[in-house]
Design a protein around this motif. Structure first.
Motif, PDB file in Angstrom:
ATOM      1  N   UNK A   7      -0.427-129.417  -3.540  1.00  0.00           N
ATOM      2  CA  UNK A   7      -1.215-130.643  -3.614  1.00  0.00           C
ATOM      3  C   UNK A   7      -2.091-130.665  -4.858  1.00  0.00           C
ATOM      4  N   UNK A   8      -2.616-129.522  -5.247  1.00  0.00           N
ATOM      5  CA  UNK A   8      -3.414-129.462  -6.471  1.00  0.00           C
ATOM      6  C   UNK A   8      -2.564-129.740  -7.711  1.00  0.00           C
ATOM      7  N   UNK A   9      -1.344-129.261  -7.734  1.00  0.00           N
ATOM      8  CA  UNK A   9      -0.448-129.516  -8.868  1.00  0.00           C
ATOM      9  C   UNK A   9      -0.085-130.989  -8.930  1.00  0.00           C
ATOM     10  N   UNK A  10       0.230-131.589  -7.778  1.00  0.00           N
ATOM     11  CA  UNK A  10       0.548-133.024  -7.738  1.00  0.00           C
ATOM     12  C   UNK A  10      -0.671-133.846  -8.156  1.00  0.00           C
ATOM     13  N   UNK A  11      -1.852-133.440  -7.715  1.00  0.00           N
ATOM     14  CA  UNK A  11      -3.083-134.135  -8.100  1.00  0.00           C
ATOM     15  C   UNK A  11      -3.306-134.048  -9.607  1.00  0.00           C
ATOM     16  N   UNK A  12      -3.055-132.878 -10.180  1.00  0.00           N
ATOM     17  CA  UNK A  12      -3.222-132.726 -11.625  1.00  0.00           C
ATOM     18  C   UNK A  12      -2.244-133.596 -12.401  1.00  0.00           C
ATOM     19  N   UNK A  13      -0.999-133.668 -11.927  1.00  0.00           N
ATOM     20  CA  UNK A  13       0.000-134.521 -12.589  1.00  0.00           C
ATOM     21  C   UNK A  13      -0.420-135.988 -12.496  1.00  0.00           C
ATOM     22  N   UNK A  14      -0.900-136.408 -11.324  1.00  0.00           N
ATOM     23  CA  UNK A  14      -1.355-137.797 -11.159  1.00  0.00           C
ATOM     24  C   UNK A  14      -2.555-138.097 -12.056  1.00  0.00           C
ATOM     25  N   UNK A  15      -3.498-137.181 -12.126  1.00  0.00           N
ATOM     26  CA  UNK A  15      -4.691-137.396 -12.958  1.00  0.00           C
ATOM     27  C   UNK A  15      -4.331-137.489 -14.443  1.00  0.00           C
ATOM     28  N   UNK A  16      -3.472-136.599 -14.898  1.00  0.00           N
ATOM     29  CA  UNK A  16      -3.086-136.614 -16.317  1.00  0.00           C
ATOM     30  C   UNK A  16      -2.258-137.849 -16.635  1.00  0.00           C
ATOM     31  N   UNK A  17      -1.319-138.202 -15.751  1.00  0.00           N
ATOM     32  CA  UNK A  17      -0.498-139.395 -15.976  1.00  0.00           C
ATOM     33  C   UNK A  17      -1.353-140.658 -15.979  1.00  0.00           C
ATOM     34  N   UNK A  18      -2.271-140.746 -15.045  1.00  0.00           N
ATOM     35  CA  UNK A  18      -3.157-141.914 -14.990  1.00  0.00           C
ATOM     36  C   UNK A  18      -4.055-142.013 -16.210  1.00  0.00           C
ATOM     37  N   UNK A  19      -4.566-140.878 -16.657  1.00  0.00           N
ATOM     38  CA  UNK A  19      -5.411-140.888 -17.849  1.00  0.00           C
ATOM     39  C   UNK A  19      -4.613-141.306 -19.087  1.00  0.00           C
ATOM     40  N   UNK A  20      -3.376-140.829 -19.190  1.00  0.00           N
ATOM     41  CA  UNK A  20      -2.543-141.222 -20.333  1.00  0.00           C
ATOM     42  C   UNK A  20      -2.184-142.707 -20.297  1.00  0.00           C
ATOM     43  N   UNK A  21      -1.913-143.241 -19.110  1.00  0.00           N
ATOM     44  CA  UNK A  21      -1.632-144.678 -19.000  1.00  0.00           C
ATOM     45  C   UNK A  21      -2.864-145.508 -19.359  1.00  0.00           C
TER      46      UNK A  21
END
Length: 130
Positions: A7-21
């Protein structure tokens, strides 16, 4: 690998993807040539970026109050961003901020006289002197 680590890895991917968008939306606001493309950049990738950031935060925080707050933020963003983009487009159209050569169909051209009547006329303002 435990469920918390996944869940922490998925959260990190979501946070980075959202920040890049969201970063891409900000860059597009500066770089795009006309009102309609800027309006698109302000609404679609920014909202998706925010929703990904909220999802990442929700996966990381995992408490009921925090998730409820994040869901409310997402719902309000989904409700207000399209309306705001529509109003910006409608306000800019009568003032010639739209590149009509890029439009396939201009559905408002027949109603332009009505739109210009509704548009407020600029009034000269006097500078405020203390």
């Amino acid at each position: 690998m435990s469920l918390d680590a996944v869940l922490d890895i998925v959260a990190a991917v979501c946070l980075i993807s959202g920040a890049l968008l969201s970063l891409a939306a900000g860059v597009a606001l500066v770089r795009f040539p006309d009102l309609l493309t800027r309006m698109h950049a302000a609404a679609k990738p920014q909202v998706l970026g925010l929703l990904l950031v909220l999802l990442g935060c929700g996966l990381r925080l995992r408490t009921g109050v925090d998730i409820t707050t994040l869901v409310l933020i997402g719902v309000f963003q989904l409700a207000t961003a399209p309306v705001a983009a529509h109003m910006v487009g409608r306000a800019g159209y009568p003032h010639g901020e739209i590149r009509s050569d890029l439009l396939l169909t201009d559905e408002l051209a027949a109603h332009l006289d009505r739109l210009t009547d509704e548009a407020p006329t600029p009034t000269p303002t006097t500078p405020h002197r203390p």
